[in-house]
Write a protein that holds these residues in place. Sequence first.
Motif, PDB file in Angstrom:
ATOM      1  N   GLY A  51      -3.479   4.481  -3.675  1.00 55.71           N
ATOM      2  CA  GLY A  51      -3.603   5.243  -2.237  1.00 55.71           C
ATOM      3  C   GLY A  51      -4.935   5.236  -1.264  1.00 55.71           C
ATOM      4  N   PHE A  52      -5.406   4.352  -1.937  1.00 57.72           N
ATOM      5  CA  PHE A  52      -6.641   3.912  -1.007  1.00 57.72           C
ATOM      6  C   PHE A  52      -6.590   3.015  -0.581  1.00 57.72           C
ATOM      7  CE2 PHE A  52      -8.616   7.635  -0.970  1.00 57.72           C
ATOM      8  CZ  PHE A  52      -8.313   8.750  -2.821  1.00 57.72           C
ATOM      9  N   THR A  53      -6.611   2.163   0.379  1.00 62.60           N
ATOM     10  CA  THR A  53      -6.749   0.693   0.780  1.00 62.60           C
ATOM     11  C   THR A  53      -8.382   0.277   1.771  1.00 62.60           C
ATOM     12  OG1 THR A  53      -4.549   0.676   0.665  1.00 62.60           O
ATOM     13  CG2 THR A  53      -5.549  -1.154   2.194  1.00 62.60           C
ATOM     14  N   VAL A  54      -8.625  -0.571   1.614  1.00 65.92           N
ATOM     15  CA  VAL A  54      -9.291  -0.864   2.759  1.00 65.92           C
ATOM     16  C   VAL A  54      -9.724  -2.466   2.508  1.00 65.92           C
ATOM     17  CG1 VAL A  54     -12.881  -1.658   2.021  1.00 65.92           C
ATOM     18  CG2 VAL A  54     -11.535   0.349   1.713  1.00 65.92           C
ATOM     19  N   PHE A  55      -9.778  -2.459   3.817  1.00 66.02           N
ATOM     20  CA  PHE A  55     -10.414  -3.431   4.439  1.00 66.02           C
ATOM     21  C   PHE A  55     -11.920  -3.661   5.644  1.00 66.02           C
ATOM     22  CE2 PHE A  55      -9.133  -8.075   5.908  1.00 66.02           C
ATOM     23  CZ  PHE A  55     -10.324  -7.700   7.602  1.00 66.02           C
ATOM     24  N   LYS A  56     -12.701  -5.355   4.563  1.00 69.87           N
ATOM     25  CA  LYS A  56     -13.555  -4.865   5.819  1.00 69.87           C
ATOM     26  C   LYS A  56     -14.110  -6.286   5.326  1.00 69.87           C
ATOM     27  CE  LYS A  56     -18.347  -3.740   4.004  1.00 69.87           C
ATOM     28  NZ  LYS A  56     -19.398  -2.671   3.710  1.00 69.87           N
ATOM     29  N   PHE A  85     -15.973   1.964  -2.346  1.00 70.53           N
ATOM     30  CA  PHE A  85     -15.279   0.938  -1.274  1.00 70.53           C
ATOM     31  C   PHE A  85     -15.972   0.395   0.006  1.00 70.53           C
ATOM     32  CE2 PHE A  85     -12.877  -1.090  -5.068  1.00 70.53           C
ATOM     33  CZ  PHE A  85     -12.704  -2.420  -4.651  1.00 70.53           C
ATOM     34  N   ARG A  86     -16.423   1.709   0.084  1.00 71.64           N
ATOM     35  CA  ARG A  86     -16.908   1.957   1.845  1.00 71.64           C
ATOM     36  C   ARG A  86     -18.278   1.994   0.986  1.00 71.64           C
ATOM     37  NH1 ARG A  86     -16.929   6.278   4.380  1.00 71.64           N
ATOM     38  NH2 ARG A  86     -17.550   5.256   6.041  1.00 71.64           N
ATOM     39  N   SER A  87     -19.341   1.440   0.227  1.00 73.91           N
ATOM     40  CA  SER A  87     -20.820   1.099   0.266  1.00 73.91           C
ATOM     41  C   SER A  87     -20.572  -0.414   0.741  1.00 73.91           C
ATOM     42  CB  SER A  87     -21.120   0.663  -0.704  1.00 73.91           C
ATOM     43  OG  SER A  87     -22.146   0.172  -0.960  1.00 73.91           O
ATOM     44  N   THR A  88     -21.605  -0.682   1.593  1.00 73.23           N
ATOM     45  CA  THR A  88     -21.612  -1.636   2.154  1.00 73.23           C
ATOM     46  C   THR A  88     -22.699  -2.648   1.712  1.00 73.23           C
ATOM     47  OG1 THR A  88     -23.317  -1.465   3.518  1.00 73.23           O
ATOM     48  CG2 THR A  88     -21.888  -1.091   5.011  1.00 73.23           C
ATOM     49  N   GLU A  89     -22.656  -2.264   0.671  1.00 72.88           N
ATOM     50  CA  GLU A  89     -24.151  -3.354  -0.694  1.00 72.88           C
ATOM     51  C   GLU A  89     -23.007  -3.824  -1.060  1.00 72.88           C
ATOM     52  OE1 GLU A  89     -26.520   0.511  -1.134  1.00 72.88           O
ATOM     53  OE2 GLU A  89     -26.910  -0.966  -2.583  1.00 72.88           O
ATOM     54  N   GLU A  90     -23.497  -5.154  -1.266  1.00 74.85           N
ATOM     55  CA  GLU A  90     -22.602  -6.405  -2.102  1.00 74.85           C
ATOM     56  C   GLU A  90     -23.055  -5.505  -3.561  1.00 74.85           C
ATOM     57  OE1 GLU A  90     -22.959  -8.223   0.830  1.00 74.85           O
ATOM     58  OE2 GLU A  90     -21.962  -9.512  -1.187  1.00 74.85           O
ATOM     59  N   VAL A 138       0.830  -1.652   0.018  1.00 82.67           N
ATOM     60  CA  VAL A 138      -0.078  -0.161   0.763  1.00 82.67           C
ATOM     61  C   VAL A 138       1.255   1.398  -0.024  1.00 82.67           C
ATOM     62  CG1 VAL A 138      -1.964  -1.137   0.939  1.00 82.67           C
ATOM     63  CG2 VAL A 138      -0.054  -0.180   2.572  1.00 82.67           C
ATOM     64  N   SER A 139       0.803   2.724  -0.518  1.00 78.31           N
ATOM     65  CA  SER A 139       0.971   3.644  -0.640  1.00 78.31           C
ATOM     66  C   SER A 139       1.280   3.948   1.412  1.00 78.31           C
ATOM     67  CB  SER A 139       0.352   4.514  -0.767  1.00 78.31           C
ATOM     68  OG  SER A 139       0.607   5.884  -0.194  1.00 78.31           O
ATOM     69  N   ALA A 140       2.646   4.182   1.405  1.00 79.13           N
ATOM     70  CA  ALA A 140       3.377   4.721   2.112  1.00 79.13           C
ATOM     71  C   ALA A 140       2.528   5.671   3.678  1.00 79.13           C
ATOM     72  CB  ALA A 140       4.371   5.169   2.155  1.00 79.13           C
ATOM     73  N   ASN A 141       1.889   6.863   2.830  1.00 81.13           N
ATOM     74  CA  ASN A 141       0.849   7.797   3.163  1.00 81.13           C
ATOM     75  C   ASN A 141      -0.049   7.759   2.817  1.00 81.13           C
ATOM     76  OD1 ASN A 141       2.006   8.625   1.090  1.00 81.13           O
ATOM     77  ND2 ASN A 141       3.097   9.999   2.102  1.00 81.13           N
ATOM     78  N   GLY A 142      -1.287   7.365   2.535  1.00 82.14           N
ATOM     79  CA  GLY A 142      -2.380   6.855   1.500  1.00 82.14           C
ATOM     80  C   GLY A 142      -3.116   7.161   2.443  1.00 82.14           C
ATOM     81  N   GLN A 143      -4.828   6.484   2.139  1.00 83.48           N
ATOM     82  CA  GLN A 143      -5.569   6.248   3.286  1.00 83.48           C
ATOM     83  C   GLN A 143      -6.613   5.064   3.542  1.00 83.48           C
ATOM     84  OE1 GLN A 143      -7.683   9.856   0.830  1.00 83.48           O
ATOM     85  NE2 GLN A 143      -8.951   9.580   2.973  1.00 83.48           N
ATOM     86  N   ILE A 144      -6.546   4.242   3.927  1.00 79.01           N
ATOM     87  CA  ILE A 144      -6.944   3.378   5.087  1.00 79.01           C
ATOM     88  C   ILE A 144      -8.479   3.318   5.869  1.00 79.01           C
ATOM     89  CG2 ILE A 144      -6.268   1.019   6.047  1.00 79.01           C
ATOM     90  CD1 ILE A 144      -3.655   1.513   6.008  1.00 79.01           C
TER      91      ILE A 144
END
Lengths: 166, 316, 188
Positions: free
Chosen positions: B75-80, C109-114, B30-36
């Motif tokens: 630069g954007f990373t998502v973990f959900k 990606f912030r959306s919670t929907e499938e 991931v980017s070193a100073n991105g958004q997570i």
Amino acid sequence: MNDAQFDQALKMQIDTLPKELAPERDLWAGIDHAIERQQSSQRFNFTKLTAVAAGVMVIGLTSWLTFKNVDLPSVRTTGQNLQYVNWMTESFEQQKQTLLVKYEDTPAMTDNWQEQLKQLDDAAKAIKKALAQDPSNAQLIKMLQQTYQQQLDLINAVNQDPWQMI
Amino acid sequence: MRIANWAYAAALMVTTSVFAGDKIDESREVSANGQISIESMRGEVEIVGWNESRMTVSGELDDKATGYTFESENGFTVFKVKMPKNMNSRGWNHSQGSKLKIKVPSGASVRFESVNGNVTASGISGGSDIHTVNGNVDAEQLAKRVKLETVNGNINGTKLDGKIKLATVNGKINDKASKGKVSYSTVNGEVNAHSAAERVYVENVNGSIELDLSATEELEISTVNGDVEASATLNDDAQISITTVSGSARLALAGNVGGSYRLSSHAGGRIKNGLSDDEVKKQKYGPGRSLKFKLSGGDAQVEMTSVSGSLTIERK
Amino acid sequence: MTTTPNVIQAEERFLDDDELKLIRQVKQGNRHAYQRLYQLHCGRVYGICYRLLGDKTSAEDVVQEVFISVWNKIASYREESKFSTWLHSVATNLAVSHYRKRNTWWARFRSTEEVSFDEPGSCDEHEEHGLDVKIRRLPDQARMVFVLFAVEGFRHEEIADKLGIAVGSSKAQYHRAKNLLKEWIENE
């Protein structure tokens, strides 16, 4: 078909596209509801409204610290100040009721919020009593506004459905 | 989520299906100073900043998890952690939630959301926005814009630096060695802070407020029933406002104390002056008391107001 | 419509008078009048939004936003210009704005929907105009540009400005859309 022919065919097709399409459900209800809410919440954004009216800086739960030494303009008479306090209280009560009705059916995230509301309400009463003796006291008016804002903030904070939140 | 283009969606949105309670051990560049952005509805999460340009997630997923998303682009990373759609607010159980340890680049800005569960965060210098509903937030060495919020739970901060906001409804706030600007807000809960922040704002309804401040430029305290014990070393031209309804307030000052002082109570609260020899005046017909005086050598403005609580001003 | 231009103009003028009355009532806060105005225009507004955005849920949201926004701004509507022109421009701008917001990677990606998309056959597809079905299938930006240019009649400079892209990109997206449509039509 070649490009020119296609362009023409496409244009013909576009010309026959229906300009109007019917939405599958009735959207008016949502619009009406939002407009109505806006009309009643013009009384809300309580702190900004009353602060502007009073020339007093108000600090609410979510705003940043902006300290100013507050002195109400001296042209106000005692009567005017008392009137202002009454108006502010009425305005707040309306807004509080609106919020409570709005959240009637959602489960709250804490079980002591009503008790806390009552404490803030009692505090408001005590402040108002003091104000009756000293109606030009800017600090007291500020304190009163703050208890009102804290009540509204508290109702909002504990009544969002957390499982909808993310 | 509505994505019109199938292929694009398929390529990007790799959702991994899991069985309940699955272990996870994933890593992404991931980017070193991105958004997570991290979302984990239930469970305990630890977020730690480190020196790599990688984000790793390890531990166990929620028993009811249906999958997870872990993607990074531009630069954007998502973990959900993906949960079934109709989870309701009843019947949750801590022991079924996720247990995750997440490492992020220390320069990133992190946003975390949860509903039930505690979260620990440390070593993130790009900004932190951490929310839970039922759970504690423990934070150490976070910088820039720091917002830690819970509804039922405590917030503990150590060495936070920047524009800081700690907020809970039912819960205590403990803050040590913070710098910058800091705001503490709780309804039922104590606030206990040792801070070098120049601007401090405190608000609660019930619960004691204890502050030890070393470099005060602005201080504002508002309580209803809580007792306030604040000691502050003042910078030049400090501005202080303390208001209480029934709680008592004691302010002990050092540093640049020259300036004007105004203390008033309205329904019987006693006023004690330990800073000067000026006397407290009592209202002729009424329960109010007031104290006004000036100390030479500065432009501080100090104001304390109570309804029935007692007020004390003194030297540190 | 097979009526002569004169009759059309006369009808429009008549409608305009009625509409003006409604608008004046709306300016005074009359919600019933506004509902009538909504009924007169929502089809066209929905048409604009649905074609631009490609899915009915977004379109429905934006339609509501449009009418809420117009209500709020009604005081600034000047009677010299045509109401529908103003309304359609608000609709176009809000639809574009919705697209721009929703299409940041972050927002997706912030959306919670499938992951979902209006599938062929999910909404009265057999009643939908064939070209509309294909337009919906276009990649987002290509669709936006195509609809704005070929259906709503904006110039590439205007489109570039609205979408925050280069004029060249707008032209390229338009050509891309046309090529895809051509391919799909030819392979039908």
